[in-house]
Design an enzyme around this catalytic site. Structure first.
Site, PDB file in Angstrom:
ATOM      1  N   ASN A 163      -3.737   2.535  10.041  1.00 27.22           N
ATOM      2  CA  ASN A 163      -4.485   2.909   8.839  1.00 27.22           C
ATOM      3  C   ASN A 163      -4.967   1.588   8.250  1.00 27.22           C
ATOM      4  OD1 ASN A 163      -5.498   3.898   6.444  1.00 27.22           O
ATOM      5  ND2 ASN A 163      -3.506   4.260   5.516  1.00 27.22           N
ATOM      6  N   PRO A 164      -6.068   1.044   8.795  1.00 21.92           N
ATOM      7  CA  PRO A 164      -6.513  -0.302   8.405  1.00 21.92           C
ATOM      8  C   PRO A 164      -7.250  -0.264   7.068  1.00 21.92           C
ATOM      9  CG  PRO A 164      -8.085   0.661   9.909  1.00 21.92           C
ATOM     10  CD  PRO A 164      -6.976   1.668   9.774  1.00 21.92           C
TER      11      PRO A 164
ATOM     12  N   PHE B 293       0.823  -1.210   0.000  1.00 23.79           N
ATOM     13  CA  PHE B 293       0.000   0.000   0.000  1.00 23.79           C
ATOM     14  C   PHE B 293       0.859   1.263   0.000  1.00 23.79           C
ATOM     15  CE2 PHE B 293      -2.686   3.137   2.307  1.00 23.79           C
ATOM     16  CZ  PHE B 293      -3.791   3.131   1.464  1.00 23.79           C
TER      17      PHE B 293
END
Length: 347
Positions: free
Chosen positions: A241-242, A132
């Protein structure tokens, strides 16, 4: 990331920026766009590739071409190039390299992956798919944590700073940023992805922060996973920051996101709450008395509040909510609007 953060940001909740999967994701290698032999300057190449990208529907066409040309010439931004480097002819190797990287952009690969690095709060981090890509709004989450840490009642440890747990470390952006700005802190960083674990290790070593971070491959959604963390706790702060995108919104993401980034780091389930609820559930077992900081969707504060109310036995309270601003973006992404939550144990 002041210079890098002027351009694009990811996608969701600012409806006017949601473009979905527009444009072709299966382009050719771009051989038809190779500049003819001749004296090509950096300025000329930027103009050339900007037009090529625009014709092919590539978002942020000028920013993408500027970053690529600057990278080949050894700079982070086109604006930071010395004037002479903007006007002098590129070497044949440089010309071929620009062509190679621009062909990846034509395939809708995010600029961060093309360059192989990106700045986050002034830290230069290695980037590689499918890990990510950290967003500017996550910088705001880190800023909030830094504002609150001096006020937190965490017990002074031998190191003199807080022990922080980051859930879903990805590239290590949050963990390493906090370590660099809180010199006496230590971090336990967990992620379920092997690629993320490897990249966080690389970035920690790159920044010489490896001695203060413990990086663990762990899926917090598995029953009893928190027991693996008990020997190193309790922790003073949990930051994450899931994955928080609603499953129904995944198809609206730009091709750059859907084709290259790890879906598991984005898709939060039907209401984007799948991983969030696991973090909240494990918090009482691991957290001392400071708090939890989460990046979430703007729809989540109400959902989290309702979820906590339905579980009166869970000693957590939603303390504060901050919403970010629909402004900055990242090259090669649409906008991901977000909010940040602060939760604390009930006294």
């Amino acid at each position: 990331m002041k210079l890098w953060g002027r351009v694009l940001r990811p996608l969701l909740s600012c409806p006017e920026r949601i473009r979905g999967a527009q444009g072709s994701t299966s382009s050719s290698s771009g051989q038809s766009h190779v500049p003819l032999a001749g004296l090509w300057s950096a300025t000329g190449l930027v103009s050339h590739w900007t037009e090529v990208f625009k014709k092919r529907g590539i978002p942020e066409a000028r920013e993408s071409s500027e970053y690529i040309v600057a990278h080949v010439l050894g700079a982070k931004t086109f604006q930071s190039l010395k004037p002479v480097l903007r006007t002098q002819p590129l070497t044949p190797w440089q010309l071929r390299r620009v062509q190679e990287l621009c062909s990846h952009r034509l395939q809708r690969m995010p600029v961060q992956y093309i360059l192989g690095e990106w700045d986050f709060r002034g830290l230069s981090l290695k980037m590689m798919p499918p890990v990510f890509i950290p967003r500017p709004e996550t910088e705001e989450l880190v800023e909030w944590v830094l504002e609150e840490v001096p006020q937190s009642p965490c017990v002074t440890r031998a190191q003199g700073g807080p022990l922080i747990l980051e859930v879903g470390c990805g590239s290590g952006a949050i963990a390493l940023s906090l370590l660099s700005l809180l010199p006496e802190s230590q971090v336990i960083a967990v992620d379920q992805g092997e690629a993320a674990i490897r990249l966080t290790h690389k970035n920690a070593q790159r920044l010489q922060l490896q001695d203060r971070i413990r990086i663990v491959r762990l899926d917090v959604t598995l029953e009893g996973s928190w027991t693996h963390l008990l020997p190193w706790g309790p922790v003073d702060l949990i930051v994450s920051n899931p994955p928080y995108i609603f499953h129904q919104d995944m198809e609206q993401l730009a091709p750059e996101i859907r084709s290259y980034e790890d879906v598991a780091a984005l898709d939060g389930g039907e209401e984007g709450m799948d991983v969030i609820t696991h973090i909240l559930s494990l918090a009482p077992w691991l957290l001392k008395d400071s708090g939890i900081f989460l990046e979430v969707d703007p729809r989540h504060p109400e959902l989290v509040s309702s979820w906590l109310q339905s579980r009166p036995g869970l000693p957590l309270s939603l303390m504060a909510v901050r919403k970010d601003f629909c402004g900055r973006q990242l090259p090669g992404h649409d906008r991901l609007s977000s909010a940040a939550l602060q939760l604390a144990p009930l006294s």
